[in-house]
Scaffold this active site. Structure first.
Site, mmCIF file in Angstrom:
data_model
loop_
_atom_site.group_PDB
_atom_site.id
_atom_site.type_symbol
_atom_site.label_atom_id
_atom_site.label_comp_id
_atom_site.label_asym_id
_atom_site.label_seq_id
_atom_site.Cartn_x
_atom_site.Cartn_y
_atom_site.Cartn_z
ATOM 1 N N ASN A 215 0.709 -1.363 -0.495
ATOM 2 C CA ASN A 215 0.157 -0.019 0.752
ATOM 3 C C ASN A 215 0.653 1.075 0.121
ATOM 4 O O ASN A 215 0.324 2.097 0.242
ATOM 5 C CB ASN A 215 -1.069 -0.962 0.962
ATOM 6 C CG ASN A 215 -0.280 -0.322 2.666
ATOM 7 O OD1 ASN A 215 0.950 -0.268 2.645
ATOM 8 N ND2 ASN A 215 -0.627 0.557 3.883
ATOM 9 N N CYS A 216 1.726 1.282 -0.362
ATOM 10 C CA CYS A 216 3.062 2.100 0.078
ATOM 11 C C CYS A 216 2.674 3.148 -1.548
ATOM 12 O O CYS A 216 2.793 2.217 -2.349
ATOM 13 C CB CYS A 216 4.853 1.659 0.436
ATOM 14 S SG CYS A 216 6.196 2.869 -0.064
ATOM 15 N N ASP A 217 2.683 4.493 -1.656
ATOM 16 C CA ASP A 217 2.490 5.319 -2.648
ATOM 17 C C ASP A 217 3.826 4.997 -3.752
ATOM 18 O O ASP A 217 3.714 4.725 -4.801
ATOM 19 C CB ASP A 217 2.301 6.265 -2.484
ATOM 20 C CG ASP A 217 1.133 6.960 -1.625
ATOM 21 O OD1 ASP A 217 0.133 5.817 -2.043
ATOM 22 O OD2 ASP A 217 0.687 7.829 -1.399
#
Length: 126
Positions: A17-19
């Site tokens: 979920n890290c951009d």
């Protein structure tokens, strides 16, 4: 299209979920680069793997002291991270504190962080 020079599979380490992980994955997919994604939370992070990261990059480079996870630690805990062993324990307990993405290929120096130019060069040299 950028294709690794041989059939070596790249491994992208991080948290899904890290951009920045999302940007790196989009770049790899757009350039049709074959890779495996290793999510620290879903796939785990063992001592051998973390030790290899620390041995090559150093614990200071891996520890994300600019992120939310670090800022949420109390001052005493942050002050106690002064060497590889406490940093390693913290990274195992809180994998979100590890800088990402980390791109690896056998026999090649690890690439920490994301930029299109660095990925282009990394993939073309694999």
């Amino acid at each position: 299209m950028v294709t690794p020079a041989n059939s070596t599979t790249l491994i992208l380490y991080g948290i899904k979920n890290c951009d920045t992980i999302k940007k790196a994955r989009r770049w790899l997919d757009a350039h049709q680069v074959t890779y495996q994604f290793h999510d620290y939370r879903a796939d785990g992070l063992d001592d051998v793997l973390l030790d290899s990261f620390i041995a090559e990059l150093g614990w200071e480079a891996l520890l994300n002291t600019r992120g939310t996870t670090w800022r949420k630690l109390d001052e005493t805990h942050r002050a106690s991270i002064t060497s590889a062993e406490p940093a390693k324990q913290l990274m195992k307990e809180m994998p979100a504190i590890i800088k990402r993405p980390l791109l690896c290929a056998p026999g090649k120096p690890m690439l920490l962080g994301f930029s299109e130019e660095k990925y282009q060069q990394f993939v073309s040299e694999v």
